[in-house]
Design a protein around this motif. Structure first.
Motif, PDB file in Angstrom:
ATOM      1  N   LEU A  62      71.522  20.866  68.119  1.00 64.19           N
ATOM      2  CA  LEU A  62      71.151  19.633  68.685  1.00 64.19           C
ATOM      3  C   LEU A  62      72.309  18.591  68.517  1.00 64.19           C
ATOM      4  N   ALA A  63      72.639  18.432  67.164  1.00 65.23           N
ATOM      5  CA  ALA A  63      73.820  17.361  66.609  1.00 65.23           C
ATOM      6  C   ALA A  63      74.893  17.610  67.465  1.00 65.23           C
ATOM      7  N   ALA A  64      75.410  18.770  67.294  1.00 63.82           N
ATOM      8  CA  ALA A  64      76.768  19.307  67.873  1.00 63.82           C
ATOM      9  C   ALA A  64      77.056  19.094  69.247  1.00 63.82           C
ATOM     10  N   LEU A  65      75.906  19.139  70.089  1.00 63.94           N
ATOM     11  CA  LEU A  65      76.090  19.058  71.699  1.00 63.94           C
ATOM     12  C   LEU A  65      75.395  17.815  72.371  1.00 63.94           C
ATOM     13  N   LEU A  66      74.518  16.987  71.712  1.00 64.44           N
ATOM     14  CA  LEU A  66      73.799  16.154  72.361  1.00 64.44           C
ATOM     15  C   LEU A  66      74.479  15.115  72.993  1.00 64.44           C
ATOM     16  N   LEU A  67      75.617  14.540  72.481  1.00 64.27           N
ATOM     17  CA  LEU A  67      76.456  13.401  72.928  1.00 64.27           C
ATOM     18  C   LEU A  67      77.233  13.931  74.118  1.00 64.27           C
ATOM     19  N   THR A  68      77.587  15.443  73.627  1.00 62.60           N
ATOM     20  CA  THR A  68      78.581  16.068  74.973  1.00 62.60           C
ATOM     21  C   THR A  68      77.835  16.210  76.182  1.00 62.60           C
ATOM     22  N   ALA A 115      69.918  24.355  73.729  1.00 65.21           N
ATOM     23  CA  ALA A 115      69.033  24.352  74.888  1.00 65.21           C
ATOM     24  C   ALA A 115      68.349  22.814  74.792  1.00 65.21           C
ATOM     25  N   ALA A 116      68.028  22.431  73.688  1.00 61.21           N
ATOM     26  CA  ALA A 116      67.423  21.332  73.368  1.00 61.21           C
ATOM     27  C   ALA A 116      68.285  20.265  73.730  1.00 61.21           C
ATOM     28  N   ALA A 117      69.282  20.249  73.402  1.00 59.23           N
ATOM     29  CA  ALA A 117      70.492  19.204  73.567  1.00 59.23           C
ATOM     30  C   ALA A 117      70.584  19.203  74.940  1.00 59.23           C
ATOM     31  N   ALA A 118      70.759  19.987  75.721  1.00 59.71           N
ATOM     32  CA  ALA A 118      70.974  20.011  77.015  1.00 59.71           C
ATOM     33  C   ALA A 118      69.777  19.367  77.688  1.00 59.71           C
ATOM     34  N   GLY A 205      87.471  15.123  71.784  1.00 58.06           N
ATOM     35  CA  GLY A 205      86.007  14.604  71.358  1.00 58.06           C
ATOM     36  C   GLY A 205      84.957  15.651  71.290  1.00 58.06           C
ATOM     37  N   VAL A 206      84.946  16.324  72.368  1.00 57.25           N
ATOM     38  CA  VAL A 206      83.970  17.460  72.208  1.00 57.25           C
ATOM     39  C   VAL A 206      84.087  18.089  71.050  1.00 57.25           C
ATOM     40  N   LEU A 207      85.437  18.961  71.132  1.00 54.47           N
ATOM     41  CA  LEU A 207      85.754  19.728  69.923  1.00 54.47           C
ATOM     42  C   LEU A 207      85.503  19.165  68.454  1.00 54.47           C
ATOM     43  N   THR A 208      85.938  18.010  68.259  1.00 53.07           N
ATOM     44  CA  THR A 208      85.943  17.248  66.909  1.00 53.07           C
ATOM     45  C   THR A 208      84.439  17.130  66.592  1.00 53.07           C
ATOM     46  N   LEU A 209      83.757  16.620  67.405  1.00 51.57           N
ATOM     47  CA  LEU A 209      82.215  16.158  67.393  1.00 51.57           C
ATOM     48  C   LEU A 209      81.330  17.496  66.925  1.00 51.57           C
ATOM     49  N   ALA A 210      81.559  18.331  67.804  1.00 48.65           N
ATOM     50  CA  ALA A 210      80.666  19.628  67.734  1.00 48.65           C
ATOM     51  C   ALA A 210      81.046  20.301  66.314  1.00 48.65           C
ATOM     52  N   ALA A 211      82.284  20.493  66.200  1.00 46.56           N
ATOM     53  CA  ALA A 211      82.701  21.135  64.895  1.00 46.56           C
ATOM     54  C   ALA A 211      82.317  20.432  63.500  1.00 46.56           C
ATOM     55  N   GLY A 212      82.612  18.919  63.517  1.00 44.26           N
ATOM     56  CA  GLY A 212      82.312  18.182  62.566  1.00 44.26           C
ATOM     57  C   GLY A 212      80.783  18.130  62.279  1.00 44.26           C
ATOM     58  N   ALA A 213      79.707  17.815  63.116  1.00 50.16           N
ATOM     59  CA  ALA A 213      78.302  17.888  63.005  1.00 50.16           C
ATOM     60  C   ALA A 213      78.002  19.224  62.722  1.00 50.16           C
ATOM     61  N   VAL A 240      83.290  15.610  57.128  1.00 50.10           N
ATOM     62  CA  VAL A 240      83.645  14.197  57.187  1.00 50.10           C
ATOM     63  C   VAL A 240      84.812  14.033  57.950  1.00 50.10           C
ATOM     64  N   VAL A 241      85.866  14.970  57.710  1.00 47.97           N
ATOM     65  CA  VAL A 241      87.063  14.882  58.170  1.00 47.97           C
ATOM     66  C   VAL A 241      87.214  14.985  59.820  1.00 47.97           C
ATOM     67  N   LEU A 242      86.405  16.153  60.212  1.00 42.07           N
ATOM     68  CA  LEU A 242      86.397  16.239  61.659  1.00 42.07           C
ATOM     69  C   LEU A 242      85.628  14.962  62.251  1.00 42.07           C
ATOM     70  N   LEU A 243      84.565  14.309  61.938  1.00 41.29           N
ATOM     71  CA  LEU A 243      84.094  13.376  62.415  1.00 41.29           C
ATOM     72  C   LEU A 243      84.861  12.093  62.248  1.00 41.29           C
ATOM     73  N   LEU A 244      85.608  11.929  61.298  1.00 43.78           N
ATOM     74  CA  LEU A 244      86.684  10.774  61.412  1.00 43.78           C
ATOM     75  C   LEU A 244      87.672  11.034  62.328  1.00 43.78           C
ATOM     76  N   LEU A 245      88.176  12.325  62.675  1.00 39.39           N
ATOM     77  CA  LEU A 245      89.196  12.523  63.676  1.00 39.39           C
ATOM     78  C   LEU A 245      88.525  12.498  65.195  1.00 39.39           C
ATOM     79  N   PHE A 246      87.038  12.708  65.183  1.00 38.57           N
ATOM     80  CA  PHE A 246      86.284  12.325  66.350  1.00 38.57           C
ATOM     81  C   PHE A 246      86.556  10.485  66.687  1.00 38.57           C
ATOM     82  N   VAL A 247      86.256   9.788  65.548  1.00 34.73           N
ATOM     83  CA  VAL A 247      86.295   8.498  65.633  1.00 34.73           C
ATOM     84  C   VAL A 247      87.528   7.920  66.148  1.00 34.73           C
ATOM     85  N   LEU A 248      88.682   8.735  65.497  1.00 27.97           N
ATOM     86  CA  LEU A 248      89.990   8.308  65.980  1.00 27.97           C
ATOM     87  C   LEU A 248      90.552   8.670  67.359  1.00 27.97           C
ATOM     88  N   ALA A 249      89.924  10.016  67.901  1.00 30.56           N
ATOM     89  CA  ALA A 249      90.159  10.565  69.050  1.00 30.56           C
ATOM     90  C   ALA A 249      89.374   9.629  70.363  1.00 30.56           C
TER      91      ALA A 249
END
Length: 494
Positions: A62-68, A115-118, A205-213, A240-249
């Motif tokens: 859910l958390a990895a793919l919802l925004l994507t 599936a729930a995210a989609a 953004g997709v990769l950093t958010l999915a991996a970070g979450a 935390v690092v990957l989510l920070l990278l998501f924000v920077l991206a």
């Protein structure tokens, strides 16, 4: 003669029914293990860590793919993404039902989260597309909010009854049949909607958010068995690092998946923070409560589910009635007030005793249930109205991402706080004392969330926050605009 309306506008009630049914199935699937975990673990040989992942695995997807999925739905088709989620829910629930061992079952749970995210991400965009701003949309979003509460109420009861009738596998086989029905309804009843000018995929953004979450939720899950262990610290740090990278991206990319300028809108801040604290302070505690009722008070799984239904059932009723507040009370004020009411209700749960009764919890669950229903309806309105009209599914995805990241953190915090309590009178008294600590922490977190929403309301009323830039699509927006007349809603009208 008047021109005939676009196909999607001819049957808005059908769109609402399908979107609410998909949301209902997702919440039933997520909450079912609350009452079937013990027989599932015994049959498949799930250890304590694997049992943690029965719920957490769904949160990862859910958390990895919802925004994507929200961004993809806006740009490439809301029906397409929703339908793909329905198909994946069918496959993944059948996979869990037929699982020969723990690995396949847990893989099915992670896929159910994907599936729930989609399914969840496009729902508010689908509803906003067929209901123009006004009382009709307010009523529709209230009904969608009610489907959230209904799914939480029905899931544990549904699972307990089916487990009694045919075993835990029956729970997932029936969900597979219901998912097949959702696939058929989607194919026959939904009309496609998308932006006229699709954006390019924000791959970084997709990769950093999915991996970070994923790393963050995995760290929270494993941390329940010891926070100082090296794998836990590595997962949390990497998350935390990957989510920070998501924000920077997102701050640097030309067409971000999440426009950070939206956080200058008080309505978007209230929507995102309200969803975060809903997961952190409400979903986290209520996910823990059935287990506490069973182990501390000795209640049966079915009784524990029915007690929880006091909260979730009333949230359905209040979400349906929340439309009466529209036009009278701004959505940001509703978020602040309902979080405060939930906090008062949770504080009223204090005082668990192993020799006591579940009746002690009823008044607090009533207050928290009423607050939760108004909160769900208000957050649904803000998720659509606080973003540009052509990014409605992205707003839905951002709102739900915050909710389920908060839920993962909330479950971890609740278990950590409750697990620190001890008693020389035995484990049941220790669990009761731990539950008391957890309800006070949850109530305090509701207060913090209410304070953030109140700040957003003050900023909104003063007009101190600049409006985020509104993109200019090549054609008319997919969504008619805002739900209400609040300043944050005006942002989506451009």
């Amino acid at each position: 003669m008047n021109p005939s309306p676009p196909p999607a506008a001819r049957r808005p009630a059908t769109t609402l029914l399908i979107a609410a049914f998909g949301t209902l199935l997702v919440l039933i699937d997520y909450t079912s293990p609350l009452t079937t975990l013990s027989p599932t673990a015994a049959d498949l040989g799930l250890g304590s860590s694997a049992q943690t992942w029965v719920l957490t695995g769904t949160l990862v997807g859910l958390a990895a793919l919802l925004l994507t999925m929200g961004s993809a739905a806006d740009d490439y088709g809301r029906k397409r993404v929703f339908g793909a989620g329905a198909v994946l829910l069918l496959v993944s629930t059948a996979l869990s039902a037929a699982a020969p061992g723990p690995a396949v079952f847990l893989a099915g749970r992670v896929l159910q989260g994907c599936a729930a995210a989609a399914i969840l991400a496009p729902t508010l965009g689908l509803i906003g597309h067929v209901y123009p701003p006004g009382p009709g949309r307010v009523r529709a979003l209230g009904m969608w909010g009610a489907s959230v509460g209904l799914g939480i109420a029905a899931g544990p009861i549904y699972a307990a009854l089916l487990e009694r009738a045919g075993g835990w596998r029956t729970v997932y086989w029936v969900l597979s049949v219901l998912s097949l029905l959702l696939v058929a309804l989607t194919a026959l009843g939904l009309e496609e909607s998308r932006n006229d000018r699709p954006r390019r995929i924000d791959l970084l953004g997709v990769l950093t958010l999915a991996a970070g979450a994923s790393c963050l939720i995995a760290g929270l899950a494993e941390g329940r068995h010891g926070w100082g262990r090296t794998p836990v610290l590595l997962l949390l740090g990497l998350g935390v690092v990957l989510l920070l990278l998501f924000v920077l991206a997102e701050a640097r990319v030309a067409e971000p998946m999440l426009d950070l300028a939206l956080f200058r809108s008080p309505g978007f801040v209230a929507s995102s923070s309200g969803a975060l604290f809903t997961g952190l302070a409400i979903v986290g505690l209520m996910s823990y409560l059935p287990m506490a009722l069973q182990k501390a008070l000795g209640e049966s799984p079915l009784t524990a589910s029915l007690v929880l239904a006091i909260w979730s059932g009333l949230s359905v009723v209040s979400a349906l009635q929340a439309r009466r507040l529209a036009g009278r009370v701004p959505a940001t004020t509703q978020v602040a007030g309902s979080l405060l009411l939930c906090g008062i209700g949770e504080a009223a749960l204090f005082g668990m005793r192993p020799d006591g009764s579940w009746v002690h919890f009823a008044p607090g669950l009533v207050l928290a249930g009423i607050g939760s229903g108004v909160l769900n309806a208000a957050l649904a309105r803000l998720a659509v109205s606080s973003v540009p009209a052509d990014r409605a599914a992205m707003g839905s995805g951002a709102n739900n991402t915050a909710r389920y990241l908060g839920s993962a953190l909330g479950v971890a915090v609740t278990l950590a706080v409750a697990g620190q309590a001890t008693s020389d009178r035995g484990p049941r008294y220790a669990l009761a004392a731990g539950t008391d600590r957890a309800v006070l922490v949850a109530a305090a977190l509701c207060g913090v969330g209410a304070a953030v929403a109140l700040w957003a309301r003050i900023a909104e009323s003063r007009g101190t926050a600049p409006a985020p830039p509104t993109p200019q699509p090549a054609g008319p927006p997919a969504d008619g605009g805002a739900v209400d007349g609040s300043p944050s809603a005006a942002v989506s009208r451009g």
